[in-house]
Scaffold this motif. Structure first.
Motif, PDB file in Angstrom:
ATOM      1  N   GLU A 174       0.310   3.112  18.942  1.00  0.00           N
ATOM      2  CA  GLU A 174       0.989   2.271  17.960  1.00  0.00           C
ATOM      3  C   GLU A 174       0.413   2.473  16.565  1.00  0.00           C
ATOM      4  N   MET A 175       1.285   2.307  15.567  1.00  0.00           N
ATOM      5  CA  MET A 175       0.873   2.507  14.176  1.00  0.00           C
ATOM      6  C   MET A 175       0.924   1.194  13.412  1.00  0.00           C
ATOM      7  N   PHE A 176      -0.140   0.901  12.692  1.00  0.00           N
ATOM      8  CA  PHE A 176      -0.269  -0.367  11.969  1.00  0.00           C
ATOM      9  C   PHE A 176      -0.564  -0.096  10.505  1.00  0.00           C
ATOM     10  N   ILE A 177       0.022  -0.937   9.646  1.00  0.00           N
ATOM     11  CA  ILE A 177      -0.310  -0.875   8.227  1.00  0.00           C
ATOM     12  C   ILE A 177      -1.272  -2.019   7.921  1.00  0.00           C
ATOM     13  N   ASP A 178      -2.369  -1.692   7.250  1.00  0.00           N
ATOM     14  CA  ASP A 178      -3.333  -2.714   6.863  1.00  0.00           C
ATOM     15  C   ASP A 178      -2.786  -3.407   5.610  1.00  0.00           C
ATOM     16  N   THR A 179      -2.551  -4.724   5.703  1.00  0.00           N
ATOM     17  CA  THR A 179      -1.946  -5.448   4.572  1.00  0.00           C
ATOM     18  C   THR A 179      -2.981  -5.795   3.495  1.00  0.00           C
ATOM     19  N   GLY A 180      -4.238  -5.517   3.779  1.00  0.00           N
ATOM     20  CA  GLY A 180      -5.268  -5.792   2.781  1.00  0.00           C
ATOM     21  C   GLY A 180      -5.890  -7.174   2.929  1.00  0.00           C
ATOM     22  N   LYS A 181      -5.294  -7.969   3.832  1.00  0.00           N
ATOM     23  CA  LYS A 181      -5.825  -9.307   4.092  1.00  0.00           C
ATOM     24  C   LYS A 181      -7.230  -9.202   4.706  1.00  0.00           C
ATOM     25  N   GLU A 182      -8.058 -10.240   4.492  1.00  0.00           N
ATOM     26  CA  GLU A 182      -9.380 -10.252   5.130  1.00  0.00           C
ATOM     27  C   GLU A 182      -9.196 -10.307   6.652  1.00  0.00           C
ATOM     28  N   LYS A 183     -10.160  -9.739   7.394  1.00  0.00           N
ATOM     29  CA  LYS A 183     -10.104  -9.875   8.856  1.00  0.00           C
ATOM     30  C   LYS A 183     -10.291 -11.350   9.205  1.00  0.00           C
TER      31      LYS A 183
END
Ligand code: SER
Length: 585
Positions: A174-183
Motif C-alpha cells: 500500500e502507498m501512503f502520503i504523509d500529510t505532514g501532521k505530527e505522529k
C-alpha cells in the motif's frame, strides 16, 4: 487537478503501457450471491483472475464505482466514504510485482507530481501461509524509497482478499502520503487512522486462492489488482486534510450549510453534514444504477433505506425539518452525468424514491424519537430496539447511534434474534454479505449460469418475446432470475418453460464461447442486458441458435452436464418485475 482529469491521466498512462480501458460495472454485482455491492474494481473481474480469458486481453485499466458498507462507522473521519470511485490496473497472468510497483511509483511522482519523500509504503511481513514479501520491498528500494519508509505489516494490514470466504487473494503493497501532521504516538505508522498517513493506492499481488478449508493455494496465474481511491488522491493532490473538501463533495456540504443555515458548524454538526454528504452520494448512485433498487427491508434495498434514513436523521440534528435529499441528489447527478449517464437516465426514479422514503420516515421520526427517549434507560433491550424498527422504521444503527450519544448500550444480539424471527433475511446475514465476497466459480455455479441462459430463452418462447433479464443471482444451490412481466405466470406456463429447458439439456448441445464487438454480438441477435455497459469486445455464449447472450460466464461445456431443471418459485419482486428461483438436480 479534479477527478475527471485524474481519471483521464490514469487511463492514458496505462493505455500507453498497453492496458485496455474497460467500463465501470454496475454497483449491484451480477450473478454474485456473496456480496450486495461492488466493493472494488476487481469484483467484476473475478472470473478472469481465476483464469478465464478476457476479451480485451491480459492488461486492463478502469475507474469503478464502489460501495463499502463496512466503512460506515468511519464515515466522517478524514478519509472514509461508503461510495467512492476506484481507479485500477490489472495484470491477468501477465506482469507482476516489479512492473506494478514501478508504474505506481512513476504515475504518482512523474504524472501526478507527488514528492517521493512524502511517500511511505507497506509490504507483507510473512506468516505460515506466505513468505515475507522481499520481492515487493526490493522493487521499492530500487526506486529509492529508503528502508525506514518501507513497513512490513501482518496479514490484517497487508493481505487483500478474499473478499468473501473463498477466492483470489494475496499480499499487497500500500502507498501512503504523509500529510505532514505530527505522529499521534511513537507507534504511529501507515495504517494508523489519525490522519498523518493517507492511504491512496493498493497494489495487490493475487497469486493465491483461499479454499473452503482455509488453505491458501497457488492460482493458475499470477495477477496484479491495483486500487487507487479517486477522492483520497484528489484530496492529497490539492493539499486538503479531508476528502470532504474536494470538488465532488464540497458543493454538497455547502448546500447543506445553506439549507440548514449553519455557516460555521461545530464539530458535531460538521460530522452530521459529512454523514449526510456521504450517505446521499451512495443513495444517489444506488438509485441511479440501472438495476433500479428501491428502499426496502431486504438486501440492497435495506442498505439503501439505512443510508437515506440516517441522512434524514442527521438533517434533523441540523434542524432541517423538510425533504432536502432530492435537492442534494441533483447536485450529484449534474456533477457525474458525463461519466455515469445512468444517473441522468434514472433521474426521476432517484428523485421520487428519495421523496417517498422521506415522506414515509418523516411521519414516524418525531414519534420514534419520542419513544426512544422513553425507553432509553441504562441499556436498551433488543425488543425495544426492534419495536423502534418495526413501528417507527428506525434501522438498528440509528438506534445504536442515538444510544451512543447518550452513552448507553443496545442489546444487539436480542435485536438480531427478534429481527430473524420477523424477517426473511437476518441483519447479521446482510452484514456478512456486505462485508464482501467474491463470485464463486464452482462447477455448480457454472451449471446454473448455463441453465439461466436456457431459462431466459424459454421464457421468451412461452411467455412473451419482450421478456428481458432484470437481474440474476446465482449460489451453488439455486439460480434466481428477475424479468419484466406485469402478471403472475400460470402453472401451465411454468410447466412449459421447465419442459423446454429440460429438452435443451437432453439434446446435449455444446456451449460455445466467442469474442466479438458489441455491434457484431447484437447483429448476431445476442441478448444483452438493458443499460449494461460493455467494453468494445465482449464474450458471447451460444447454445446452438437457441440462445445467444453477451456474458462473462462461467459456463459448462455441454448442456448435458446440467441434470434436471425445476422451478421452485415464481413471485413478484417489484412493480412489473417477477422472480424465478430454480434448481438443478
Ligand atoms: N482490491 C484491492 C482493494 O480494494 C485493490 O484494488 O484495495
Amino acid at each position: 487537478m479534479d477527478s475527471k482529469e485524474l481519471i483521464r491521466k490514469y487511463l492514458e498512462f496505462f493505455k500507453a503501457k498497453k492496458h485496455a480501458a474497460i467500463k465501470s460495472a454496475s454497483l449491484i454485482p451480477e450473478h454474485d450471491p456473496s456480496v450486495l455491492f461492488t466493493t472494488a474494481g476487481m469484483h467484476p473481474l473475478v472470473p478472469f483472475l481465476l483464469g478465464q480469458p478476457h476479451p480485451l486481453g491480459k492488461r486492463l485499466a478502469d475507474v469503478q464505482k464502489c460501495i463499502r458498507t463496512t466503512d460506515i462507522d468511519s464515515v466522517g473521519d478524514p478519509s472514509h466514504l461508503t461510495f467512492f470511485e476506484m481507479l485500477g490496473n490489472w495484470s491477468l497472468g501477465d506482469y507482476f510485482k516489479k512492473e506494478a510497483i514501478e508504474w505506481s511509483h512513476e504515475f504518482l511522482t512523474k504524472v501526478l507530481g507527488f514528492d517521493a519523500k512524502k511517500l511511505s509504503v507497506t509490504c507483507f511481513a510473512g506468516d505460515k501461509d506466505a513468505p515475507k514479501d522481499e520481492e515487493a520491498a526490493s522493487a521499492w528500494k530500487s526506486l529509492k524509497i529508503p528502508a525506514e519508509r518501507i513497513y512490513f505489516l501482518p496479514k490484517e494490514d497487508n493481505w487483500w482478499g478474499p473478499a468473501g470466504e473463498t477466492g483470489p487473494c494475496g499480499p499487497c503493497s500500500e502507498m501512503f502520503i504523509d500529510t505532514g501532521k505530527e505522529k499521534c504516538s511513537p507507534k504511529c505508522r501507515p495504517g494508523c487512522n489519525c490522519g498523518k498517513y493517507f492511504e491512496i493506492w493498493n497494489d495487490v499481488f493475487m497469486e493465491y486462492s483461499k479454499t473452503k478449508e482455509g488453505k491458501f493455494e497457488k492460482l493458475k496465474q499470477k495477477n496484479v489488482d491495483t486500487g487507487m481511491g479517486v477522492e483520497r488522491t484528489i484530496a492529497m493532490l490539492a493539499g486538503k486534510k479531508t476528502v470532504y473538501e474536494i470538488e465532488t463533495l464540497k458543493p454538497i456540504i455547502e448546500k447543506i450549510k445553506e439549507i440548514s443555515r449553519i455557516n460555521n458548524p461545530d464539530e458535531k454538526q460538521l460530522l452530521s453534514m459529512r454523514i449526510i454528504t456521504d450517505h446521499l452520494r451512495a443513495s444517489t448512485f444506488i438509485l441511479g444504477d440501472d438495476k433500479a433498487v428501491a428502499p426496502s427491508n431486504v438486501d440492497q434495498g435495506y442498505i439503501l433505506r439505512r443510508f437515506i434514513r440516517r441522512a434524514i436523521r442527521h438533517g434533523n440534528v441540523l434542524g432541517i425539518q423538510r425533504e432536502f435529499l432530492s435537492e442534494l441528489a441533483v447536485i450529484v447527478l449534474e456533477m457525474y452525468k458525463e461519466r455515469y449517464d445512468e444517473l441522468y437516465r434514472n433521474k426521476n426514479f432517484i428523485i421520487s424514491e428519495l421523496r417517498k422514503e422521506d415522506d414515509k420516515f418523516r411521519k414516524t421520526l418525531e414519534k420514534g424519537l419520542h419513544e426512544f427517549e422513553k425507553i432509553a434507560k441504562a441499556t436498551i433491550s433488543g425488543k425495544d430496539a426492534f419495536l423502534l424498527f418495526q413501528s417507527y422504521g428506525f434501522p438498528f444503527e440509528l438506534t445504536k447511534e442515538l444510544a451512543a450519544e447518550k452513552k448507553i448500550k443496545v442489546d444487539e444480539k436480542e435485536f438480531d434474534d427478534e429481527f430473524r424471527k420477523h424477517q426473511e433475511l437476518s441483519r447479521v446475514g446482510a452484514e456478512k454479505k456486505f462485508k464482501g465476497g467474491l463470485s464463486e466459480a464452482s462447477e455448480e455455479t457454472a451449471k446454473l449460469h448455463t441453465a439461466t441462459h436456457l431459462l431466459n430463452e424459454a421464457l421468451r418462447i412461452v411467455v412473451s418475446k419482450n421478456i428481458s433479464q432484470k437481474g440474476s443471482n446465482i449460489t451453488p444451490e439455486r439460480l434466481r432470475f428477475d424479468f419484466n412481466l406485469d402478471r403472475k405466470m400460470t402453472p401451465e406456463e411454468i410447466k412449459k418453460v421447465e419442459e423446454i429447458v429440460n429438452r435443451k439439456i437432453n439434446e446435449a448441445i455444446p456451449v460455445k464461447r466467442e469474442e466479438m464487438s458489441v455491434e457484431q454480438a447484437k447483429k448476431k441477435g445476442a441478448q444483452a442486458e438493458f443499460g449494461a455497459k460493455y467494453s468494445e469486445k465482449v464474450s458471447v455464449y451460444s447454445i446452438d441458435d437457441f440462445s445467444v447472450e453477451i456474458c462473462a460466464g462461467p459456463h459448462v461445456k455441454n448442456t448435458s452436464e446440467l441434470g434436471t431443471f425445476k422451478i421452485m418459485k415464481e413471485e413478484s419482486v417489484a412493480a412489473g418485475v417477477r422472480r424465478i428461483k430454480a434448481v438443478l438436480s
